[in-house]
Design a protein around this motif. Sequence first.
Motif, PDB file in Angstrom:
ATOM      1  N   UNK A  58       0.853  -1.001   0.044  1.00 17.37           N
ATOM      2  CA  UNK A  58       0.150   0.025   0.040  1.00 17.37           C
ATOM      3  C   UNK A  58       0.810   1.290   0.015  1.00 17.37           C
ATOM      4  N   UNK A  59       1.138   1.721  -1.296  1.00 16.41           N
ATOM      5  CA  UNK A  59       2.035   2.809  -1.382  1.00 16.41           C
ATOM      6  C   UNK A  59       1.423   3.887  -1.754  1.00 16.41           C
ATOM      7  N   UNK A 136      -8.798   0.540   3.695  1.00 15.04           N
ATOM      8  CA  UNK A 136      -7.838  -0.436   3.245  1.00 15.04           C
ATOM      9  C   UNK A 136      -6.883  -1.044   4.296  1.00 15.04           C
ATOM     10  N   UNK A 137      -6.390  -2.111   4.215  1.00 10.47           N
ATOM     11  CA  UNK A 137      -5.597  -2.734   5.158  1.00 10.47           C
ATOM     12  C   UNK A 137      -4.732  -3.823   4.492  1.00 10.47           C
ATOM     13  N   UNK A 138      -3.773  -4.352   5.483  1.00  8.05           N
ATOM     14  CA  UNK A 138      -2.873  -5.422   4.893  1.00  8.05           C
ATOM     15  C   UNK A 138      -3.502  -6.860   5.646  1.00  8.05           C
ATOM     16  N   UNK A 139      -4.250  -6.738   6.663  1.00  6.78           N
ATOM     17  CA  UNK A 139      -4.878  -7.737   7.177  1.00  6.78           C
ATOM     18  C   UNK A 139      -6.637  -7.717   7.211  1.00  6.78           C
ATOM     19  N   UNK A 166      -5.354   2.445  -4.092  1.00  2.80           N
ATOM     20  CA  UNK A 166      -5.002   1.392  -3.203  1.00  2.80           C
ATOM     21  C   UNK A 166      -6.322   0.504  -3.133  1.00  2.80           C
ATOM     22  N   UNK A 167      -6.098  -0.723  -3.064  1.00  4.19           N
ATOM     23  CA  UNK A 167      -7.375  -1.796  -3.068  1.00  4.19           C
ATOM     24  C   UNK A 167      -6.976  -2.856  -2.088  1.00  4.19           C
TER      25      UNK A 167
END
Length: 422
Positions: A58-59, A136-139, A166-167
Motif C-alpha cells: 500500500x504505497x 484499506x489494510x494489509x490484514x 489502493x485496493x
Amino acid sequence: MITRVLGVLLFTAMACLHAWSQDFGPVKGGQLDLRKWDPKAQPVIWLDGEWEFYWKKLLISKDLQENKDKTFAQLSVPWNEQEIGGERLPKNGYATYALKILMPANMRSVSFAVPAVFNCYAFWVNNKLICSSGKVGTKAEEVVPRWNPQTVTVRNPGDTLRVIFQISNFQHTRGGCAEILRIGDTDYLTSIASAFHNSGIALIIFFGVVSVGGLIIFFIVRPLSFLYLALLSTAYTVRFIFSDLYFYNDFGIDASWEVAAKIEYLTIPLIVLFGALFIASIYPQEFKRVLLYFFVSLNALLTGVVIFASSSMFSPLLLVLQIIALTFIAYVMYAIIRALIFQRAGAWVSVLGLIVFTLVGFYNVYAFITVTDLNRIVIHIGYALALLLNVASLLYRTPMRLRSEEHDILRFNDLYKDQVNV
C-alpha cells in the motif's frame, strides 16, 4: 417538460458518443499523455490499460521511487482474473495501482469518476487522499469493506498528476477493480453524476409509490395481482437502493458490506419469486401451475441459501441466481406470447413491458461483459417504462376478465361432445 426530457436524452446520447470516440489512451506503461487534451471537445477519458501494479504493498507517490522493478496490470480486470508478472494472484490480498498523467497547462480543475471495487479503496492524487470507500489494510481484521462509487474533483492539478489507487480484498471471490476509472471535465462529470443520481432517486420513488399504491388497492378491493405487483415493486426498490449506485450510503443506512451485499443478492430470487406470482395471477391459463410452484419454491429456497451463505460463496451463487432468472424470463416470454396468440385482453401491453425489460437486461449484460460505461438514465427510464406497462396491464387483467376467460375455455368435451355420447 418536453424540452427537459429532450435535453436529458440529448445529454445522455452525447455521453455515449464521447465514450465511443476516445482519442487518448489506453494507458501504456503506467503513463498517459494528455497534454493535447481539450476537455471541452472530449470531456471524458477512460483510464483503462496498463497501470503500474504493486502486489501486497500500500504505497503513495513518494514511495514509488524506491521500486525500480515495475509490473503492470489492467485496472478494469480483477487481479485474480488476469495474469500479472507471469503469475496468477489469489483473490485475497491488497495492492497499489499507480498512474502518471501528463496534463494540459493551466487547468483549474479535473474530476475523476471512481468506481466501486472489490472490496474497499483509497484514492490518492499527488500524495493527497481524495476519497475512500471503507478502509484499506494489509490484514482482514484491519479492512472495512464497502462499495461506494464516487465522483471527485482535484483543484489546480498542475502539469502532472500522480494517481494512486489502493485496493484491499479479504471477503469477495474477486479482488481489485472490474470497472473503468475515468478522468474528465469537472462540469461534465459532475453533471453526469448528478443526472444519474437524480434519475436513480426518481426511479426509487416511482417504484415505492407503485408498491404502496398496490398494497392500498389490494387491501380495499382484494385482487391478488395488485399484491404481487406491490411485492415485486418493493423487491426492485430494495435492489435499486443496495446495488449499482448504492444509494443506501446516501440514505444514511449504516449497513456492513456483507449485509448490504446479501440484500443486493437476495433481491434476485425475490424478484423472480414475486414476478412468477404476478404473471401467473394475470395469465393463469398460460402460466402452468406446476411451473409456478417450481419457481416459487426454488427461489424461496435460494433466498434462504443467500441469507446463510458466507461471502466467499457470493460469486458462485450469483451465477446460479442469474441462470435461474434467465430461465424464468424465457418461460415468461413463452407464456405471454401464448397469451398474445390466444388474444387475451392486454397481452400486447405485457409483451411491450417484457420487451423493454429484456432490452434493459441485455444492455446491463453487454456493459458488464465489454466493461463499458452504463448510461444509467437509459436504464432507469427502461425500468420505469417496464413497470408502467405492467401497471397498465392490470387495467385489462381484471378479476372479472379472468373469470370470463376461464368460462370461455374450450375443453375436449365441448369440441367432441357428440362423439363422446355415441
